[in-house]
Design a protein around this motif. Sequence first.
Motif, mmCIF file in Angstrom:
data_model
loop_
_atom_site.group_PDB
_atom_site.id
_atom_site.type_symbol
_atom_site.label_atom_id
_atom_site.label_comp_id
_atom_site.label_asym_id
_atom_site.label_seq_id
_atom_site.Cartn_x
_atom_site.Cartn_y
_atom_site.Cartn_z
ATOM 1 N N CYS A 168 3.330 5.691 -2.732
ATOM 2 C CA CYS A 168 3.049 5.885 -1.306
ATOM 3 C C CYS A 168 3.250 7.346 -0.899
ATOM 4 N N PHE A 169 4.339 7.922 -1.366
ATOM 5 C CA PHE A 169 4.645 9.312 -1.032
ATOM 6 C C PHE A 169 3.540 10.243 -1.540
ATOM 7 N N ARG A 189 0.600 10.202 0.561
ATOM 8 C CA ARG A 189 0.942 10.478 1.960
ATOM 9 C C ARG A 189 0.854 9.239 2.844
ATOM 10 N N TYR A 190 1.286 8.118 2.292
ATOM 11 C CA TYR A 190 1.329 6.837 3.003
ATOM 12 C C TYR A 190 -0.029 6.402 3.541
ATOM 13 N N CYS A 242 1.443 0.643 2.129
ATOM 14 C CA CYS A 242 2.586 1.533 2.365
ATOM 15 C C CYS A 242 3.051 1.446 3.812
ATOM 16 N N GLY A 243 4.348 1.475 3.954
ATOM 17 C CA GLY A 243 4.911 1.448 5.300
ATOM 18 C C GLY A 243 6.421 1.501 5.214
ATOM 19 N N ASP A 244 7.048 1.210 6.330
ATOM 20 C CA ASP A 244 8.507 1.221 6.379
ATOM 21 C C ASP A 244 9.112 0.222 5.400
ATOM 22 N N THR A 298 8.185 -0.488 2.444
ATOM 23 C CA THR A 298 8.247 0.081 1.096
ATOM 24 C C THR A 298 9.564 0.817 0.890
#
Length: 108
Positions: free
Chosen positions: A75-76, A79-80, A85-87, A89
């Motif tokens: 995700c990183f 860039r999400y 991807c989200g909180d 994760t």
Amino acid sequence: VQVPASEQPCILRAALHSLSKMTVNDAKAAVRSFQACSKAKGASACIEERKAAAQGVSSAVKSECAPYVQDFFACFAHRYQISSCGDATVSKMLKCQEQFAGHLTSGK
């Protein structure tokens, strides 16, 4: 006071020689060894035991939580922008690390 290798507990000697290959059981034993040493001699006298315990817990947590860490870095790296991807994760990764480290250091 430095304890000769021949007088150190077997698990501690083994742990110090293969810190990166410690199993969960080795990590728990290293934590118990550090706790026993700290109780008997004080934490400042147990540098090697502390090192073995920290390395063991770190290695075990790294191994156990690897899937969550991989998801986080995917995700990183993107860039999400990936839909999954989200909180959650980040939360799953941190929860795994916190709970597993807590389990290893509880001394049970």
